[in-house]
Design an enzyme around this catalytic site. Structure first.
Site, PDB file in Angstrom:
ATOM      1  N   CYS A  91      -6.493   0.353   7.002  1.00 20.44           N
ATOM      2  CA  CYS A  91      -5.274  -0.462   7.002  1.00 20.44           C
ATOM      3  C   CYS A  91      -4.658  -0.348   8.387  1.00 20.44           C
ATOM      4  O   CYS A  91      -4.078   0.690   8.723  1.00 20.44           O
ATOM      5  CB  CYS A  91      -4.288  -0.013   5.926  1.00 20.44           C
ATOM      6  SG  CYS A  91      -2.758  -0.968   5.907  1.00 20.44           S
TER       7      CYS A  91
ATOM      8  N   CYS B   5      -1.764  -8.625   7.635  1.00 16.99           N
ATOM      9  CA  CYS B   5      -2.862  -7.690   7.353  1.00 16.99           C
ATOM     10  C   CYS B   5      -3.515  -7.346   8.678  1.00 16.99           C
ATOM     11  O   CYS B   5      -4.148  -8.195   9.307  1.00 16.99           O
ATOM     12  CB  CYS B   5      -3.873  -8.320   6.393  1.00 16.99           C
ATOM     13  SG  CYS B   5      -5.332  -7.294   6.079  1.00 16.99           S
TER      14      CYS B   5
ATOM     15  N   SER C  90      -6.056  -5.172   9.508  1.00 17.25           N
ATOM     16  CA  SER C  90      -7.519  -5.200   9.544  1.00 17.25           C
ATOM     17  C   SER C  90      -8.028  -6.627   9.384  1.00 17.25           C
ATOM     18  O   SER C  90      -9.052  -7.001   9.956  1.00 17.25           O
ATOM     19  CB  SER C  90      -8.108  -4.282   8.470  1.00 17.25           C
ATOM     20  OG  SER C  90      -7.765  -4.705   7.169  1.00 17.25           O
TER      21      SER C  90
ATOM     22  N   ASN D 264      -4.190   0.965  -2.361  1.00 18.06           N
ATOM     23  CA  ASN D 264      -3.663  -0.365  -2.638  1.00 18.06           C
ATOM     24  C   ASN D 264      -2.725  -0.327  -3.833  1.00 18.06           C
ATOM     25  O   ASN D 264      -2.661   0.662  -4.568  1.00 18.06           O
ATOM     26  CB  ASN D 264      -4.802  -1.345  -2.899  1.00 18.06           C
ATOM     27  CG  ASN D 264      -5.458  -1.825  -1.621  1.00 18.06           C
ATOM     28  OD1 ASN D 264      -4.886  -1.736  -0.541  1.00 18.06           O
ATOM     29  ND2 ASN D 264      -6.668  -2.344  -1.740  1.00 18.06           N
TER      30      ASN D 264
ATOM     31  N   ASN E 283     -11.594  -8.322   1.235  1.00 15.55           N
ATOM     32  CA  ASN E 283     -10.402  -8.998   1.734  1.00 15.55           C
ATOM     33  C   ASN E 283     -10.828 -10.368   2.264  1.00 15.55           C
ATOM     34  O   ASN E 283     -11.896 -10.489   2.868  1.00 15.55           O
ATOM     35  CB  ASN E 283      -9.757  -8.180   2.852  1.00 15.55           C
ATOM     36  CG  ASN E 283      -9.416  -6.770   2.406  1.00 15.55           C
ATOM     37  OD1 ASN E 283      -8.484  -6.556   1.651  1.00 15.55           O
ATOM     38  ND2 ASN E 283     -10.185  -5.786   2.872  1.00 15.55           N
TER      39      ASN E 283
ATOM     40  N   GLN F 109       0.829  -1.201   0.000  1.00 16.94           N
ATOM     41  CA  GLN F 109       0.000   0.000   0.000  1.00 16.94           C
ATOM     42  C   GLN F 109       0.869   1.259   0.000  1.00 16.94           C
ATOM     43  O   GLN F 109       1.996   1.243   0.515  1.00 16.94           O
ATOM     44  CB  GLN F 109      -0.928   0.046   1.233  1.00 16.94           C
ATOM     45  CG  GLN F 109      -2.180  -0.798   1.145  1.00 16.94           C
ATOM     46  CD  GLN F 109      -1.949  -2.201   1.650  1.00 16.94           C
ATOM     47  OE1 GLN F 109      -1.018  -2.462   2.408  1.00 16.94           O
ATOM     48  NE2 GLN F 109      -2.806  -3.128   1.244  1.00 16.94           N
TER      49      GLN F 109
ATOM     50  N   ASN G 177     -13.278  -1.628   6.499  1.00 21.79           N
ATOM     51  CA  ASN G 177     -13.198  -2.173   5.147  1.00 21.79           C
ATOM     52  C   ASN G 177     -13.787  -3.580   5.176  1.00 21.79           C
ATOM     53  O   ASN G 177     -13.920  -4.195   6.232  1.00 21.79           O
ATOM     54  CB  ASN G 177     -11.762  -2.150   4.608  1.00 21.79           C
ATOM     55  CG  ASN G 177     -10.783  -2.919   5.461  1.00 21.79           C
ATOM     56  OD1 ASN G 177     -11.115  -3.388   6.541  1.00 21.79           O
ATOM     57  ND2 ASN G 177      -9.563  -3.059   5.001  1.00 21.79           N
TER      58      ASN G 177
END
EC number: 5.1.1.7
Length: 277
Positions: free
Chosen positions: A75, A220, A222, A66, A193, A46, A160
């Site tokens: 994020c 990741c 999140s 992204n 995601n 990112q 997200n």
């Protein structure tokens, strides 16, 4: 003169961080895609842009792009990097910051050991808030894939959209092939995601994540929050969960479903550079 940037990472989830407070920065989708290329650009999962905020109570705007150039709303690993970046480069002297993303507000706390705790807000399960095209809210959803097979998954938003699948072993999970199919499934109109979660015990899960617009990343934030929330809600795990990702461990704390969920983990500086074109 080129644009100065800093390369950072959170457990190997890597970023370029741009100071939009002291520089005028307008990057196109195509420019971000070129910079994200690991052979001909810088290479990153990112691109993070920190900007001044004119809103009372908000220290900075935190923009997340992204690798495909798409701006997204959350994020967690990047948020930890943004907090250390702002303090290191003198944008603030505070150890507690509030930043605004495209979709949400985030409180960031820099701890004494230089780890960062991120208030990720209250997870949302309503299909319209994820977003997920479904008639009603359900603990689990069934998606029909292009090959005629169906897959059962949980869906949640932590700023997200995330789908979470329970698997027996993340080492053999089809993260890239199945992750891509789910990520682009038409029932997720903004893509999604996809986390593949293996429950180890009452306080620990293993996780791999296919990130929309990136593919699989080795960490990741999140995604860790989403998986921990699903584990607590539907599999009776503890209110404090260690999430083990390929890049390392994150700590997730969630006292109850109506409270904000807290992500804690490290962030690291790698190098500084200048974008010449």
């Amino acid at each position: 003169m080129g644009i100065k940037f800093t390369k950072m990472h959170g457990l190997g989830n890597d970023f370029i961080v741009l100071d939009g407070v002291n520089q005028s920065i307008q990057l196109t989708v195509e420019q971000i895609q070129k910079l994200a290329n690991r052979h001909t650009g810088i290479g990153f999962d990112q691109c993070l842009l920190i900007e001044s905020s004119q809103t009372e109570g908000i220290d900075f705007n935190y923009r997340i792009f992204n690798a495909d150039g798409q701006e997204v709303g959350q994020c967690g690993n990047g948020a930890r990097c943004i907090a250390l970046f702002a303090r290191y480069y003198g944008l603030t002297a505070k150890n507690k910051l509030t930043v605004a993303t495209k979709t949400t507000l985030m409180d960031l706390i820099i701890n004494e050991d230089n780890s960062v705790s991120v208030n990720m807000g209250v997870p949302r399960l309503a299909p319209g808030e994820i977003p997920l095209l479904a008639d009603r809210q359900s603990p689990e959803y069934s998606l029909e894939l292009n090959n005629g097979n169906t897959v059962n998954l949980h869906a949640i938003s932590v700023g997200n959209p995330h789908a979470v699948l329970l698997v027996e072993n993340i080492d053999t999970a089809p993260v890239n092939s199945l992750g891509q199919q789910i990520s682009f499934h038409p029932q997720f109109p903004e893509q999604v995601n996809v986390g593949f979660m293996q429950i180890i015990n009452h306080e620990k899960i293993n996780l791999r994540v296919y990130e929309r617009g990136c593919g699989e990343t080795i960490a990741c934030g999140s995604g860790a929050v989403a998986a921990a929330a699903i584990a607590r809600l539907f599999y009776n795990l503890s209110d404090k969960i260690t999430v083990h990702l390929p890049g390392g461990d994150l700590c997730i704390q969630w006292p109850c479903p109506t409270a904000p969920i807290i992500l804690t983990g490290p962030a690291a500086f790698v190098y500084e550079g200048t974008l010449l074109s």
